[in-house]
Design a protein around this motif. Sequence first.
Motif, PDB file in Angstrom:
ATOM      1  N   ASP A 285       0.857  -1.177   0.000  1.00  0.00           N
ATOM      2  CA  ASP A 285       0.000   0.000   0.000  1.00  0.00           C
ATOM      3  C   ASP A 285       0.897   1.232   0.000  1.00  0.00           C
ATOM      4  O   ASP A 285       1.638   1.478   0.964  1.00  0.00           O
TER       5      ASP A 285
ATOM      6  N   ARG B 122       0.246   4.172   0.450  1.00  0.00           N
ATOM      7  CA  ARG B 122      -0.045   5.128   1.518  1.00  0.00           C
ATOM      8  C   ARG B 122       0.937   4.964   2.668  1.00  0.00           C
ATOM      9  O   ARG B 122       1.316   5.956   3.321  1.00  0.00           O
ATOM     10  N   ARG B 123       1.328   3.723   2.929  1.00  0.00           N
ATOM     11  CA  ARG B 123       2.267   3.490   4.032  1.00  0.00           C
ATOM     12  C   ARG B 123       3.623   4.138   3.741  1.00  0.00           C
ATOM     13  O   ARG B 123       4.307   4.585   4.667  1.00  0.00           O
TER      14      ARG B 123
ATOM     15  N   ARG C 242       3.996   6.880   2.044  1.00  0.00           N
ATOM     16  CA  ARG C 242       3.790   8.310   2.296  1.00  0.00           C
ATOM     17  C   ARG C 242       3.793   8.584   3.803  1.00  0.00           C
ATOM     18  O   ARG C 242       4.357   9.583   4.266  1.00  0.00           O
TER      19      ARG C 242
ATOM     20  N   GLN D 268       0.349   1.466  11.218  1.00  0.00           N
ATOM     21  CA  GLN D 268       0.773   1.473   9.812  1.00  0.00           C
ATOM     22  C   GLN D 268       2.296   1.290   9.722  1.00  0.00           C
ATOM     23  O   GLN D 268       2.799   0.570   8.853  1.00  0.00           O
TER      24      GLN D 268
END
Length: 309
Positions: free
Chosen positions: A2, A4-5, A7, A35
């Motif tokens: 992912d 997002r992790r 980021r 996360q």
Amino acid sequence: MDTRRLRFFITIVDTGSITRAADLLHIAQPALSQQLATLEDHFRKKLLIRGHQGVTMTEAGKILYRHAQVVLRQLEQAQAEVLTDGEFLSGRVVVGLVPFSSAGTLSVDLIREARARFPGILLEVTESVSQPYSQMIMNGRLDMALIHGAGPIKGVHFEQVLHEEFFLVARRDMLAELPEDGPLAVSNLADLPFILPPAYNFVRRAIDIAFMRSKTDLKVIAEIDAVRTLTSAVQSGLGVTIVPYAVAQRIMGENSPVAVRKITNPAIGEALSLCTAEHSPLSEPAVAIKELLLELTGTLLKEKAQLPG
């Protein structure tokens, strides 16, 4: 994985704190910690060490940080090209211009020309001194930078553009005891009160070396890392400074009591180089901006030929 992790991880590193990162990302701190734990489980490595002063990266964390920057920049570039169907150059390009140099005079021209020639490119120009540009290039935070020095630095490719000569800048009344005409030897400058960039700055390093070689005392009364503040200090007569000629012109201004004098025995200067990541190819928009930047630095060579003797 992912993204997002990735980021989240970058934000934690940049802010130096999970708490500050959570506030910035509008995420509950326990959720952000989870996360991070998931990311560490994925790589089976400890990425960050928590301490009283915040977080620090492990060696594995440093590697991930560098690659995460590249991955996210590539995804951003892919999205920009897909949205335009690849019909014209688009995407973000980040350029660093070292403040205490001729490079700092190129900012407006670079933005103007980039806007005229490549309207689809979002150009970000930074003149920060908070972190070495070479490190920001290796971490993927900069596509390229004009910096002082000729290397070598592992992971960074140096392309020397020119060699900048540094000049003495001072109010004329502070030079009353010195010869009125011609260049000044470093030994003539022993009694002057200097306001200079901090010791980590390449301009300062060149000055320190020149004074050491001439066996002349360097009297530093203040250290300033902002050109605007340095300009005010010199114009008001608080002290004198030594800077590249382009910066000297900014300090001198119009109808100013400030004089610019050439320095010899030894002359003081430093290489100005265009730097890129050694092992990460530039995107097409970044290549276009690099070529434009090299074109603009050609004007610096012409200006150098007209420097006072």
